[in-house]
Design a protein around this motif. Structure first.
Motif, mmCIF file in Angstrom:
data_model
loop_
_atom_site.group_PDB
_atom_site.id
_atom_site.type_symbol
_atom_site.label_atom_id
_atom_site.label_comp_id
_atom_site.label_asym_id
_atom_site.label_seq_id
_atom_site.Cartn_x
_atom_site.Cartn_y
_atom_site.Cartn_z
ATOM 1 N N UNK A 127 6.729 8.463 30.258
ATOM 2 C CA UNK A 127 6.581 7.350 30.959
ATOM 3 C C UNK A 127 5.491 6.426 30.151
ATOM 4 N N UNK A 128 4.873 6.869 29.193
ATOM 5 C CA UNK A 128 3.943 6.095 28.663
ATOM 6 C C UNK A 128 4.262 5.470 27.414
ATOM 7 N N UNK A 129 3.943 4.064 27.153
ATOM 8 C CA UNK A 129 4.166 3.400 25.938
ATOM 9 C C UNK A 129 3.634 3.701 24.623
ATOM 10 N N UNK A 130 2.433 4.065 25.096
ATOM 11 C CA UNK A 130 1.258 4.360 24.101
ATOM 12 C C UNK A 130 1.103 6.059 23.927
ATOM 13 N N UNK A 131 0.866 6.486 22.697
ATOM 14 C CA UNK A 131 0.749 7.813 22.463
ATOM 15 C C UNK A 131 -1.032 7.882 22.110
ATOM 16 N N UNK A 132 -1.580 9.168 22.577
ATOM 17 C CA UNK A 132 -2.946 9.452 22.117
ATOM 18 C C UNK A 132 -2.724 10.658 21.175
ATOM 19 N N UNK A 133 -3.753 10.872 20.288
ATOM 20 C CA UNK A 133 -3.679 12.256 19.585
ATOM 21 C C UNK A 133 -4.465 13.233 20.250
ATOM 22 N N UNK A 134 -3.886 14.459 20.647
ATOM 23 C CA UNK A 134 -4.544 15.525 21.283
ATOM 24 C C UNK A 134 -4.635 16.540 20.236
ATOM 25 N N UNK A 135 -5.752 17.542 20.505
ATOM 26 C CA UNK A 135 -6.028 18.617 19.677
ATOM 27 C C UNK A 135 -4.964 19.898 19.699
ATOM 28 N N UNK A 136 -4.192 20.232 18.938
ATOM 29 C CA UNK A 136 -3.189 21.160 18.779
ATOM 30 C C UNK A 136 -3.495 22.401 18.300
ATOM 31 N N UNK A 137 -2.699 23.200 17.382
ATOM 32 C CA UNK A 137 -2.948 24.324 17.010
ATOM 33 C C UNK A 137 -4.068 24.552 15.869
ATOM 34 N N UNK A 138 -4.794 25.706 15.716
ATOM 35 C CA UNK A 138 -5.831 25.669 14.640
ATOM 36 C C UNK A 138 -5.492 25.752 13.133
ATOM 37 N N UNK A 139 -5.987 25.402 12.246
ATOM 38 C CA UNK A 139 -5.397 25.182 10.750
ATOM 39 C C UNK A 139 -6.638 25.248 10.180
ATOM 40 N N UNK A 140 -6.324 26.005 9.106
ATOM 41 C CA UNK A 140 -7.636 26.129 7.867
ATOM 42 C C UNK A 140 -7.701 24.766 7.052
ATOM 43 N N UNK A 141 -8.768 23.995 7.176
ATOM 44 C CA UNK A 141 -8.640 22.751 6.492
ATOM 45 C C UNK A 141 -10.141 22.371 6.466
ATOM 46 N N UNK A 142 -10.695 22.159 5.125
ATOM 47 C CA UNK A 142 -12.201 21.968 5.274
ATOM 48 C C UNK A 142 -12.278 20.169 4.991
ATOM 49 N N UNK A 143 -13.368 19.641 5.670
ATOM 50 C CA UNK A 143 -13.636 18.406 5.319
ATOM 51 C C UNK A 143 -14.701 18.345 4.533
ATOM 52 N N UNK A 164 -1.871 11.083 30.213
ATOM 53 C CA UNK A 164 -1.543 12.220 30.993
ATOM 54 C C UNK A 164 -2.980 13.143 30.488
ATOM 55 N N UNK A 165 -3.775 12.670 30.029
ATOM 56 C CA UNK A 165 -5.004 13.587 30.127
ATOM 57 C C UNK A 165 -5.131 14.483 28.885
ATOM 58 N N UNK A 166 -4.372 14.449 27.989
ATOM 59 C CA UNK A 166 -4.592 15.565 26.861
ATOM 60 C C UNK A 166 -5.217 15.148 25.740
ATOM 61 N N UNK A 167 -5.155 13.710 25.430
ATOM 62 C CA UNK A 167 -5.825 13.391 24.119
ATOM 63 C C UNK A 167 -7.272 13.580 24.083
ATOM 64 N N UNK A 168 -7.831 13.684 22.893
ATOM 65 C CA UNK A 168 -9.300 13.595 22.607
ATOM 66 C C UNK A 168 -9.896 12.705 23.554
ATOM 67 N N UNK A 169 -9.673 11.444 23.322
ATOM 68 C CA UNK A 169 -10.204 10.210 24.063
ATOM 69 C C UNK A 169 -10.315 10.452 25.367
#
Lengths: 118, 329
Positions: free
Chosen positions: B197-213, B147-152
């Motif tokens: 329609x898609x069997x497979x899901x991809x992860x897309x960037x959603x809302x902003x959250x405070x989290x440090x790596x 669908x074009x949304x995923x980061x990939x």
């Protein structure tokens, strides 16, 4: 080997109660669906451990492993019993062969999540 | 080896050390509003179910079998966070659709610095999304692959892989110091289909959250690259989960309104003495699901109204052993 089941449950529940009143005898009994007087007797080993379903509920409530609590109560979960009854020779042999192996060796036999080609 | 036990991946390295173990599960959670405001961390609402792909060999796509690993059901626009639990230091690479969630680079084995392309446990108890800025992530949100949304798809232009990829490396035995009792946080676990329609899901960037790596302060050569284990987590559309597994999919995720009504708290996590890695420019430039929807003339996220978190609980690393982010509801 029922000795120790009640004691173990009481010790664990009281440890949780030290930080959280929801782990009173009355509230835990209510959440797992038994009378407080019954749970009290169970904890004092004055009555045999409850049914498998209640032990599983108790394990979930106390954050304990259900298989460990069932073993303390001298029981084996019904899904394990069913697995053994389905292939008795295989599992009886397997368990006897494995019973004295160290955990590290047994872990190698646990089903691995298969990695493929990415 | 990686064992699947009670919807948790248990990654063990018995050849390295008896303590060398990392437990990973995937938590259902609130999808925070995708409105460019910054939110604290939402609670975990229970583990997503996980199954071996090999157990459904006749019903899953051939490439899932080729990848191996496990499958997990997600509703479109549902969010997840990854929970790490274990005291033995491990370096974890996390990719979504084979795009590194920390750097935005294409997935590659091994560990790298400049920029650091992995997270370190314990210390990094959770990962909720793509690291877009220093201290800010964009939440992992499931969207249909293609669908074009995923980061990939936004980065590579192709909807090829989908899913989540994890690669764990333990610290070398000689660099392991058993934890001091009571001194560490274990990281214990402290969620509608529009077009399916898609069997497979991809992860897309959603809302902003405070989290440090957190930045890895150790030399790079302490990590045991000879003993890595990896796992491909396939994201099955919840609506086809039943067809694959014969099991009911989890209930539909909570809405922000349900979340507020149930007085479920939010969390801020502080780890003193740690520094955060910078966000990745390539990830920062990604369009969020809502921004991409606007560009396409779609309304991809139902119920995306801004909200004000009511109860926010501060979690500080080292305060309480076994401190949980997940409450009782």
């Amino acid at each position: 080997m029922t000795t120790g089941f009640g004691d173990y449950v009481r010790t664990r529940r009281e440890a949780l109660r030290a930080h959280d009143d929801r782990y009173s005898l009355r509230q835990v009994a209510q959440r797992i669906g038994v009378e407080p007087s019954f749970l009290s007797k169970v904890e004092r080993d004055e009555t045999p451990p409850p049914s498998e379903a209640k032990i599983v509920a108790l394990a979930e409530e106390l954050g304990e492993d259900a298989d460990v609590l069932l073993a303390l109560a001298g029981k084996v979960s019904s899904d394990l019993q069913a697995a053994i009854r389905k292939r008795p020779e295989l599992f009886a042999t397997l368990i006897r062969e494995l019973k004295d192996l160290p955990d590290r060796a047994v872990l190698r036999l646990v089903r691995d999540v298969r990695d493929g080609k990415w | 080896m990686i064992e699947l036990h009670k919807d948790q991946l248990i990654v063990r390295f018995p050849d390295v050390h008896a303590d060398a173990e990392l437990r990973i599960d995937f938590q259902r959670t609130l999808r925070i509003p995708d409105d460019d405001r910054e939110y604290p961390l939402p609670a975990g609402l229970g583990r997503f179910p996980l199954r071996h792909v090999d157990d459904f060999a006749e019903r899953v796509p051939a490439r899932w079998l080729e990848h191996g690993g496990v499958l997990l059901p997600m509703y479109q626009s549902e969010a997840l966070w990854i929970n790490f639990d274990g005291g033995y230091p491990c370096a974890v690479k996390i990719a979504a659709g084979k795009i590194n969630a920390v750097t935005g680079d294409a997935y590659r084995p091994g560990l790298h610095r400049g920029p650091q392309d992995y997270a370190v446990t314990p210390g990094q108890p959770w990962l909720d999304g793509f690291c877009v800025e220093k201290g800010i992530i964009r939440q992992f949100v499931a969207m249909p692959l293609g669908a074009g949304y995923s980061a990939e798809e936004q980065i590579t232009g192709a909807a090829e892989h989908g899913g989540l990829q994890l690669h764990v490396y333990p610290i070398k035995r000689q660099h392991y110091r058993p934890p001091i009792e009571g001194a560490s946080v274990t990281g214990a676990p402290l969620g509608r289909a529009l077009f399916a329609k898609s069997f497979d899901m991809g992860l897309a960037p959603g809302g902003r959250m405070r989290q440090e790596i957190y930045r890895d302060h150790r030399p790079l050569d302490v990590w045991d690259l000879d003993h890595g284990h990896r796992c491909f987590v396939h994201l099955a559309n919840s609506l086809v989960w039943r067809a694959i597994t014969g099991e009911e999919p989890p209930s539909t995720p909570l809405t922000a309104r349900d979340y507020a009504r149930a007085h479920i708290p939010w969390f801020e996590y502080y780890a003193e003495g740690e520094t955060a890695v910078d966000g990745a420019g390539v990830l920062q430039r990604l369009k969020s699901v809502v921004a991409m929807g606007k560009a396409k003339g779609d309304v991809p996220l139902p119920e995306n109204e801004s909200l004000t978190p009511q109860t926010v609980i501060d979690l500080r690393r080292g305060l309480v052993k076994g401190q949980v982010r997940e409450g009782r509801f």
